[in-house]
Motif scaffolding. Structure first.
Motif, short mmCIF file in Angstrom:
data_model
loop_
_atom_site.label_atom_id
_atom_site.label_comp_id
_atom_site.label_asym_id
_atom_site.label_seq_id
_atom_site.Cartn_x
_atom_site.Cartn_y
_atom_site.Cartn_z
N GLN A 106 36.49 1.66 50.57
CA GLN A 106 37.26 2.65 51.33
C GLN A 106 38.37 1.99 52.14
O GLN A 106 39.42 2.58 52.37
N SER A 107 38.15 0.76 52.56
CA SER A 107 39.15 0.05 53.39
C SER A 107 40.35 -0.42 52.60
O SER A 107 41.37 -0.80 53.18
N SER A 127 32.19 5.96 44.65
CA SER A 127 33.38 6.78 44.85
C SER A 127 33.33 8.01 43.97
O SER A 127 33.68 9.12 44.40
N LEU A 171 34.86 10.31 46.81
CA LEU A 171 35.57 9.70 47.94
C LEU A 171 37.04 9.52 47.64
O LEU A 171 37.44 9.37 46.49
N GLU A 172 37.84 9.48 48.71
CA GLU A 172 39.28 9.31 48.59
C GLU A 172 39.76 8.41 49.73
O GLU A 172 39.33 8.56 50.86
N ASN A 173 40.62 7.43 49.41
CA ASN A 173 41.05 6.50 50.46
C ASN A 173 42.55 6.20 50.41
O ASN A 173 42.99 5.13 50.83
N SER A 184 36.86 8.69 56.86
CA SER A 184 37.04 9.04 55.45
C SER A 184 35.71 9.19 54.71
O SER A 184 35.69 9.58 53.54
N ILE A 185 34.61 8.87 55.39
CA ILE A 185 33.29 8.92 54.75
C ILE A 185 32.39 9.86 55.54
O ILE A 185 32.13 9.62 56.73
N TYR A 215 31.44 0.19 44.14
CA TYR A 215 32.31 1.17 44.81
C TYR A 215 32.80 2.24 43.83
O TYR A 215 32.85 3.43 44.18
N LEU A 233 30.77 0.21 49.76
CA LEU A 233 31.38 1.46 50.22
C LEU A 233 32.45 1.19 51.28
O LEU A 233 33.57 1.69 51.19
N ILE A 293 38.65 4.47 58.34
CA ILE A 293 37.63 4.25 57.30
C ILE A 293 36.41 5.12 57.58
O ILE A 293 35.90 5.82 56.69
#
Length: 423
Positions: A225-226, A249, A254-256, A202-203, A245, A221, A199
């Motif tokens: 992401q989790s 995002s 962002l990408e998770n 990823s940020i 989020y 956030l 996690i």
């Protein structure tokens, strides 16, 4: 017979030094055994010997049999051109230099101190043992054990520094970002440590900096992401996090999709990812300059004040989105903060001091000495053998001892094993 015991015998001169002769009957006088080499190349560098009437300075190679020189293809390796003495347990063939002169060979089998071999056999005797020296470790002098544990603790700090160095490289020397990643991993404990680290990875930490003053946004956030917001839920707080989020995002791109999945199975509710992520968000919302603060603090009690954080209001009465629980502050316990100090904060302070050219070994040892010892299978095992653990320094050292020495049969590189062999 193993080569490592021959290394020990040569290094500590556990032989009849007044009766040493080469296989060609030249007297050998050891001025210096040389520096033990644990990497590739000859076993001992820069030895100083008198062989016959000639003084020599160079390297020493050790084998069980002389013929092992050829088994290991040393005749083809220039690293062995400066070997001045070949030390073997049993001489079965001559070994030649490239100019066809014989390398002097010292055969040990008739000059080794027999008590050393008896101690070696006892130490490495077969049988189901937790550690090789379990029958004798309680007889080792406390001074030897204490000094060895101090050294093992520093070894363990150095080992933990490797991950910090990797993260530092990835973050282009951003210590705040490294602290965030290490803390996030620690909050996940063993079960979710790698998932929490994924996690954090990823940020970009610049995003954390931008939102951390708003706890709701930071929690949104982390939860988003989790993957904790991927399953639809009717709870209004869930929808608030989800909405936040989606905005964040899109804003920060962002990408998770490739993160390590979180685990709830067999976890006690206080360790649920929901609670730990909320506590992490609370910590960063309250401490905008956390790295500077932990570097300045030199008291365990001060660390406790900083890290005794709780959750956001919703999680005071929940462990999951679906079910209400008895309301509580859900603050980090002292035991949990101890784990954070042991695994993240003190190794980071140690590593940072090294980068600044400062030596903090004594200060870190003193801080670790104020923390209660960990209780786990390793510390319990040593406790059964009458080895005391008075602090986290001891427990960390014993973990290093068991995992890096006992489990790998490295008794001859261990101060305790050396003491037993030399009895």
């Amino acid at each position: 017979m193993q080569e490592d015991v021959l290394h020990y015998i040569w290094k500590h001169k556990k032989l009849d030094v007044l009766s040493l002769r080469t296989t060609q009957d030249e007297v050998v006088e050891i001025i210096s055994v040389g520096r033990h080499n644990f990497n590739s190349g000859p076993d001992f560098f820069n030895a100083q010997l008198k062989i016959g009437n000639q003084l020599w300075a160079g390297n020493v190679e050790i084998h069980i049999k002389s013929s092992d020189w050829y088994v290991h293809n040393h005749e083809q390796d220039v690293a062995y051109d400066n070997v001045i003495l070949h030390v073997v347990h049993e001489h079965d063939t001559d070994v030649f230099r490239k100019n066809n002169t014989v390398i002097p060979t010292l055969e040990l089998k008739n000059v080794i101190n027999p008590q050393v071999l008896a101690n070696y056999d006892r130490l490495f005797s077969k049988g189901h043992k937790w550690i090789n020296c379990e029958a004798d470790i309680q007889d080792i002098d406390n001074f030897v054990v204490s000094n060895w544990l101090q050294r093992l603790f520093i070894e363990r700090l150095e080992r933990k520094s490797k991950l910090i160095e990797e993260l530092l490289k990835q973050s282009k020397n951003d210590w705040e970002a490294v602290l965030f990643k290490m803390l996030t991993k620690s909050f996940g404990l063993k079960v979710n440590g790698e998932a929490f680290l994924s996690i954090a990875n990823s940020i970009d930490f610049s995003v954390i900096r931008k939102v951390q003053s708003n706890q709701e946004q930071l929690e949104s956030l982390l939860f988003g992401q989790s993957g904790l917001l991927d399953t639809p839920n009717s709870e209004p707080y869930y929808h608030m996090l989800k909405s936040n989020y989606e905005f964040l995002s899109q804003k920060f791109q962002l990408e998770n999709t490739h993160l390590t999945p979180l685990q709830f199975f067999r976890l006690r509710p206080p360790n649920f990812p929901t609670i730990r992520l909320s506590q992490l968000a609370t910590l960063y919302a309250q401490e905008p300059n956390l790295f500077s603060k932990v570097i300045e603090i030199n008291s365990v009690e001060e660390f406790y004040k900083v890290f005794r954080v709780g959750t956001s209001n919703f999680w005071k009465s929940h462990y999951t989105f679906d079910k209400i629980s008895k309301t509580s502050e859900k603050r980090l316990t002292t035991a949990f903060v101890d784990l954070i100090l042991i695994n993240t904060i003190l190794p980071l302070k140690f590593c940072y001091a090294k980068h600044q050219g400062m030596g903090l070994g004594d200060e870190i040892s003193e801080l670790m000495g104020q923390i209660k010892p960990e209780v786990n299978g390793i510390t319990k095992g040593f406790e059964r053998l009458k080895v005391k653990t008075d602090s986290a320094l001891d427990s960390q050292a014993l973990i290093q001892l068991k995992s890096e020495y006992c489990d790998k049969n490295r008794c001859l590189q261990c101060a305790i094993g050396n003491s037993l062999l030399g009895k």
